[in-house]
Design an enzyme around this catalytic site. Sequence first.
Site, PDB file in Angstrom:
ATOM      1  N   VAL A   1     -58.152  16.560  -2.617  1.00 40.18           N
ATOM      2  CA  VAL A   1     -57.601  17.778  -2.039  1.00 40.18           C
ATOM      3  C   VAL A   1     -57.562  17.592  -0.531  1.00 40.18           C
ATOM      4  O   VAL A   1     -58.545  17.157   0.078  1.00 40.18           O
ATOM      5  CB  VAL A   1     -58.460  19.008  -2.392  1.00 40.18           C
ATOM      6  CG1 VAL A   1     -57.879  20.253  -1.737  1.00 40.18           C
ATOM      7  CG2 VAL A   1     -58.563  19.180  -3.901  1.00 40.18           C
ATOM      8  N   CYS A   2     -56.423  17.881   0.073  1.00 34.38           N
ATOM      9  CA  CYS A   2     -56.307  17.877   1.530  1.00 34.38           C
ATOM     10  C   CYS A   2     -56.697  16.520   2.102  1.00 34.38           C
ATOM     11  O   CYS A   2     -56.234  15.482   1.639  1.00 34.38           O
ATOM     12  CB  CYS A   2     -57.152  19.017   2.089  1.00 34.38           C
ATOM     13  SG  CYS A   2     -56.833  19.454   3.806  1.00 34.38           S
ATOM     14  N   THR A   3     -57.577  16.497   3.084  1.00 34.33           N
ATOM     15  CA  THR A   3     -57.962  15.256   3.751  1.00 34.33           C
ATOM     16  C   THR A   3     -58.898  14.400   2.912  1.00 34.33           C
ATOM     17  O   THR A   3     -59.268  13.305   3.338  1.00 34.33           O
ATOM     18  CB  THR A   3     -58.618  15.568   5.103  1.00 34.33           C
ATOM     19  OG1 THR A   3     -59.626  16.569   4.913  1.00 34.33           O
ATOM     20  CG2 THR A   3     -57.587  16.080   6.091  1.00 34.33           C
TER      21      THR A   3
ATOM     22  N   ALA B   1     -53.452  16.392  -3.447  1.00 33.94           N
ATOM     23  CA  ALA B   1     -52.955  17.726  -3.106  1.00 33.94           C
ATOM     24  C   ALA B   1     -52.901  17.868  -1.598  1.00 33.94           C
ATOM     25  O   ALA B   1     -53.728  17.313  -0.870  1.00 33.94           O
ATOM     26  CB  ALA B   1     -53.846  18.806  -3.706  1.00 33.94           C
TER      27      ALA B   1
ATOM     28  N   THR C   1     -51.143  14.591   1.766  1.00 34.17           N
ATOM     29  CA  THR C   1     -52.343  15.166   2.365  1.00 34.17           C
ATOM     30  C   THR C   1     -51.884  16.336   3.220  1.00 34.17           C
ATOM     31  O   THR C   1     -50.698  16.657   3.257  1.00 34.17           O
ATOM     32  CB  THR C   1     -53.105  14.117   3.201  1.00 34.17           C
ATOM     33  OG1 THR C   1     -54.364  14.652   3.612  1.00 34.17           O
ATOM     34  CG2 THR C   1     -52.315  13.704   4.439  1.00 34.17           C
TER      35      THR C   1
END
Length: 327
Positions: free
Chosen positions: A109-111, A161, A129
């Site tokens: 998720v994300c970073t 994501a 990202t």
Amino acid sequence: MVERLMVMVGYEAAELLDIACVTTPLAMANGIGAPTVPYRVRVVGPGGGAVVCGTGLTLGSDQPLERLVGPLDTLIVSGGVGFERAAADPRLVGHVRRLAKESRRVASVCTGAAVLAAAGLLDGRRATTHWRYARQLADRHPDVTIDSAPIYVRDGNVYTAAGVTSALDLTLAFIEEDHGPELARQVARDLVVYLQRPGNQAQMSLFTAAPAPRDELVKGIVEHIAAHPAADLSTRALAVRAGVTPRHLNRLFTDHLGQAPGRYVRLARTEAAAQLIASTSLPMTAVATRCGFGSPEALRQAFSGRYGISPSRYRATARRPDPGLSP
């Protein structure tokens, strides 16, 4: 009872919302649908100590990351402001790499994508990202194809994501994949969220993804492009409007926007088309004309290149109420 073991990896200064947007929908799926193969969710961290999130709130971890063994159904790595330290921690990265080999699915998720990249799990793959960190990740990991546009990306059994609440979209996709669309819809209704943003939907508008250019000349041209997508927006025409040479305009756009005028115009027109496709019933010929494309085929090519999906498919998945526009 057989269970799907879903493991969320946290670390110091992980993002609480990244974690909750995964764990909450999975728990709700168990309660709402009573699936025959329920989810068992664990939060793990290095050393097994508490996960102190970037917000300052603390989560207890279920067990040390180092002692976790497979097989796992899904391994998910959180993002957060502490992602750089996490991606530089050889022990954490090593255990993520080890557990990935014992997992049916691997996700970030994300970073958290930086941790997967550091583990070599994204090499040769397409990934996403958070838009703010996409260029940084791409520069550090040239073997990874970073696409900052989609909400989430699946490449084989690896999912990434875009950022924060996009974890909801990814987790709903997992639930639908595992148990079918009806349970995913029920969970979405209880979460009071839209079911479900397609993974290829852009995470950030071209016009809001970065601050407005500080250069007044570039800012004026950008505003002109947004307001007049069907006009002559060739580099030469834009340079005449700005009172500079095409070469100088190209240099200004590259310095302030990171891309040439022609590429910026193409993306702006494609995004304008996406807005019309999702919010009106205009035929594709009319959409192409209003957005400066010479033909529906030119629109289709640009759209597929930007979103990885045809305009008609995008309309089917991203449709919003028609405000009554007509051709």
